[in-house]
Design an enzyme around this catalytic site. Structure first.
Site, PDB file in Angstrom:
ATOM      1  N   GLU A 159     -10.533  -6.887  -4.837  1.00 19.12           N
ATOM      2  CA  GLU A 159     -10.341  -7.960  -3.849  1.00 19.12           C
ATOM      3  C   GLU A 159     -11.587  -8.061  -2.976  1.00 19.12           C
ATOM      4  OE1 GLU A 159      -6.528  -7.926  -1.821  1.00 19.12           O
ATOM      5  OE2 GLU A 159      -7.469  -8.786  -0.045  1.00 19.12           O
ATOM      6  N   ASP A 209      -0.585 -12.590   1.812  1.00 13.57           N
ATOM      7  CA  ASP A 209      -1.244 -11.599   2.671  1.00 13.57           C
ATOM      8  C   ASP A 209      -1.478 -12.291   4.017  1.00 13.57           C
ATOM      9  OD1 ASP A 209      -2.528  -9.534   3.794  1.00 13.57           O
ATOM     10  OD2 ASP A 209      -4.080  -9.311   2.266  1.00 13.57           O
ATOM     11  N   ASP A 241     -10.683 -12.437  10.462  1.00 16.32           N
ATOM     12  CA  ASP A 241      -9.622 -12.429   9.455  1.00 16.32           C
ATOM     13  C   ASP A 241      -8.267 -12.569  10.142  1.00 16.32           C
ATOM     14  OD1 ASP A 241      -8.629 -12.214   6.905  1.00 16.32           O
ATOM     15  OD2 ASP A 241      -8.751 -10.037   6.802  1.00 16.32           O
ATOM     16  N   HIS A 274       0.886  -1.167   0.000  1.00 21.96           N
ATOM     17  CA  HIS A 274       0.000   0.000   0.000  1.00 21.96           C
ATOM     18  C   HIS A 274       0.927   1.220   0.000  1.00 21.96           C
ATOM     19  CE1 HIS A 274      -2.395  -2.990   2.317  1.00 21.96           C
ATOM     20  NE2 HIS A 274      -3.423  -2.465   1.697  1.00 21.96           N
ATOM     21  N   ASP A 334      -4.486 -13.839  -2.874  1.00 21.98           N
ATOM     22  CA  ASP A 334      -3.853 -13.495  -1.609  1.00 21.98           C
ATOM     23  C   ASP A 334      -3.857 -14.772  -0.782  1.00 21.98           C
ATOM     24  OD1 ASP A 334      -3.274 -10.936  -2.275  1.00 21.98           O
ATOM     25  OD2 ASP A 334      -4.453  -9.988  -0.697  1.00 21.98           O
ATOM     26  N   HIS A 371     -10.812 -14.227   3.249  1.00 22.02           N
ATOM     27  CA  HIS A 371     -11.993 -13.444   2.876  1.00 22.02           C
ATOM     28  C   HIS A 371     -13.094 -14.383   2.383  1.00 22.02           C
ATOM     29  CE1 HIS A 371      -9.327  -9.638   2.054  1.00 22.02           C
ATOM     30  NE2 HIS A 371      -9.190 -10.127   3.263  1.00 22.02           N
ATOM     31  N   ASP A 386       2.240   2.042   3.360  1.00 21.17           N
ATOM     32  CA  ASP A 386       3.160   1.087   4.010  1.00 21.17           C
ATOM     33  C   ASP A 386       4.597   1.510   3.774  1.00 21.17           C
ATOM     34  OD1 ASP A 386       0.927  -0.577   4.306  1.00 21.17           O
ATOM     35  OD2 ASP A 386       1.447  -1.769   2.539  1.00 21.17           O
TER      36      ASP A 386
HETATM   37  C1  XUL Z   1      -7.312  -6.832   4.142  1.00 27.87           C
HETATM   38  C2  XUL Z   1      -6.580  -7.165   2.905  1.00 27.87           C
HETATM   39  C3  XUL Z   1      -5.766  -6.081   2.301  1.00 27.87           C
HETATM   40  C4  XUL Z   1      -5.672  -6.129   0.816  1.00 27.87           C
HETATM   41  C5  XUL Z   1      -4.932  -4.967   0.203  1.00 27.87           C
HETATM   42  O1  XUL Z   1      -8.046  -7.873   4.647  1.00 27.87           O
HETATM   43  O2  XUL Z   1      -6.607  -8.284   2.457  1.00 27.87           O
HETATM   44  O3  XUL Z   1      -4.512  -6.107   2.882  1.00 27.87           O
HETATM   45  O4  XUL Z   1      -5.055  -7.287   0.388  1.00 27.87           O
HETATM   46  O5  XUL Z   1      -5.475  -3.750   0.558  1.00 27.87           O
HETATM   47 CO    CO Z   2      -5.592  -9.241   0.892  1.00 26.90          CO
END
Ligand code: XUL
Ligand code: CO
Length: 445
Positions: free
Chosen positions: A240, A347, A315, A109, A304, A279, A112
């Site tokens: 996403e 991730d 999560d 990001h 991810d 997710h 970050d």
């Molecule tokens: C949050 C998530 C994020 C995205 C990128 O759950 O997965 O980190 O991957 O914004």
């Molecule tokens: Co993610």
């Protein structure tokens, strides 16, 4: 190796580049299954899997307690210097980590990598300074940017959303931020760009105009597509999906909801999906389900890679180690032709209790080995052919005669009723053989 790489400071002293040592090795800092150049279905593993390390968990995670900010993780390189000096130093840490791990990609990001300033202009200047360093390191190491993304959720200005904020000024701010993030992703030759709508949703419908929110989100994405074309950025755009957390309900709740949104607003040709295991399970689906939904729509883009804890439910972003999970993922990925612009992006974060820097290596090695095994197992199942043959045979009534006529649109209700009236009763139902198939998969695991 270029001169620069040998003269830079080493942060993970005592960790040598992680090598493939095979399944019999007892060295925890080695790969037992991930052998980058080994061919699977005629393609090197590294090209199948395209591993990527995330900046946010791996570099910026602190192991905070969820009821307080106290940092648990030991990150000695974070000490000394102002925010910008630390940000620049961290780039060296990240690239050393990816290099030793043999990960060909990373993802970030905007916030970050560089500290947020007091204004958008100052944040942009900060970002430019760090991007220069990232670019240098990419050139030195050959490590590439899998995708960039803008953090449109953590700052309090996005409390009510970014593109779906009820406040048009917030929308404008988010647009400015994404514009810049697209520019730097382009500058860094990113293979893609991700939109994760962490705050694009609501906490209560009492204060929310959902229809307007969705229209605004679509307008935002159209602007991003237009700008991408304007600057000549060729990377793939992804949405996403995630159903909730941080908000109660997020509009991009799962693959099907995203596809419907993209189709409704004529964006399907411009965005694919970046699917995340945790997710998927938060949405009440399996990862394989989400991959199949995306694959069937031609929108399977990137993954991810992580896993949740089904006993906890939220999560937890754990590293994936479950071979059944990675086998299912790889079966569906291979079926749809594999990853192209996308990658296997970890991730994922260590548990709070795993606070030493070396734990980052254990975690990623485990995830990479789990995916390598999943890949090899999936390829073996495909080479064996029994699973595919079973499914094909189960659908054989569609291959000719009546089934083919239905698929070709040659018959309607009238003709089918006439057929059914003559039939009496359907006689050709067969067992689904779920248990037989589960046993068959286990033969390979
Ligand atoms: C949050 C998530 C994020 C995205 C990128 O759950 O997965 O980190 O991957 O914004
Ligand atoms: Co993610």
């Amino acid at each position: 190796m270029k001169k620069r790489a040998t003269t830079t400071k080493e942060f993970f002293k005592g960790v040598k580049p992680i090598a493939y040592e095979g399944p019999d090795s007892r060295n925890p800092l080695s790969f037992k299954h991930y052998n980058p150049d080994e061919l699977v279905e005629g393609k090197p593993m590294k090209e199948h899997l395209r591993f990527s390390v995330v900046y946010w968990h791996t570099m910026r995670g602190v192991g905070a307690d969820m009821f307080g900010m106290n940092q648990a993780w030991l990150r000695p390189w974070e000490k000394g210097g102002n925010e910008m000096e630390v940000a620049l130093r961290r780039v060296g840490v990240m690239f050393e980590f990816c290099q030793k791990l043999g990960a060909p990609f990373y993802a970030f990001h905007d916030r970050d990598v560089a500290p947020e300033g007091r204004t958008l202009a100052e944040s942009n200047r900060n970002l430019d300074k760090v991007v220069k360093e990232l670019k240098k390191r990419q050139r030195d190491t050959g490590i590439g940017l899998l995708w960039g993304t803008a953090c449109l959720f953590a700052n309090p200005r996005f409390t009510h959303g970014a593109a779906t904020s009820p406040n048009a000024e917030v929308f404008a701010y988010a647009a400015g931020q994404v514009k810049k993030c697209l520019e730097v992703t382009h500058e860094l030759d990113g293979e893609g760009y991700v939109f994760w709508g962490g705050r694009e949703g609501y906490s209560t419908l009492l204060n929310t105009d959902m229809k307007r929110d969705l229209d605004h989100l679509a307008a935002f994405l159209h602007m991003a597509v237009d700008y991408k074309k304007k600057i000549g950025f060729k990377g793939q755009f992804y949405i996403e999906p995630k159903p909730k957390e941080p908000t109660k309900h997020q509009y991009d709740s799962d693959a099907a909801a995203c596809l419907n949104f993209l189709r409704q607003y004529r964006l399907l040709g411009d965005l694919k999906l970046n699917l995340e295991t945790n997710h998927a399970t938060l949405a009440g689906h399996t990862m394989q389900h989400e991959l199949e939904v995306a694959g069937a729509a031609g929108a399977l883009g990137s993954i991810d890679a992580n896993t949740g804890d089904l006993l906890l439910g939220w999560d937890t972003d754990q590293f994936p180690t479950d071979i059944y999970l990675t086998t299912q993922i790889m079966l569906t990925l291979l079926k749809y032709g594999g990853l192209t612009t996308g990658g296997t992006n970890f991730d994922a974060k260590c548990r709070r209790e795993s606070f030493e820097p070396v734990d980052l290596f254990h975690a990623h090695i485990g995830g990479m080995d789990a995916f390598a095994r999943g890949l090899k197992i999936a390829a073996a199942i495909r080479a064996d052919g029994r699973l595919e043959a079973f499914v094909k045979d189960r659908y054989r009534s569609w291959d000719d005669g009546l089934g083919r006529d239905i698929e070709k649109g040659k018959v309607g209700f009238k003709e089918l009723e006439a057929f059914a009236l003559k039939l009496g009763e359907v006689r050709s139902n067969e067992s689904g053989r779920q248990e037989y198939l589960e046993n068959l998969i286990n033969e390979f695991i």
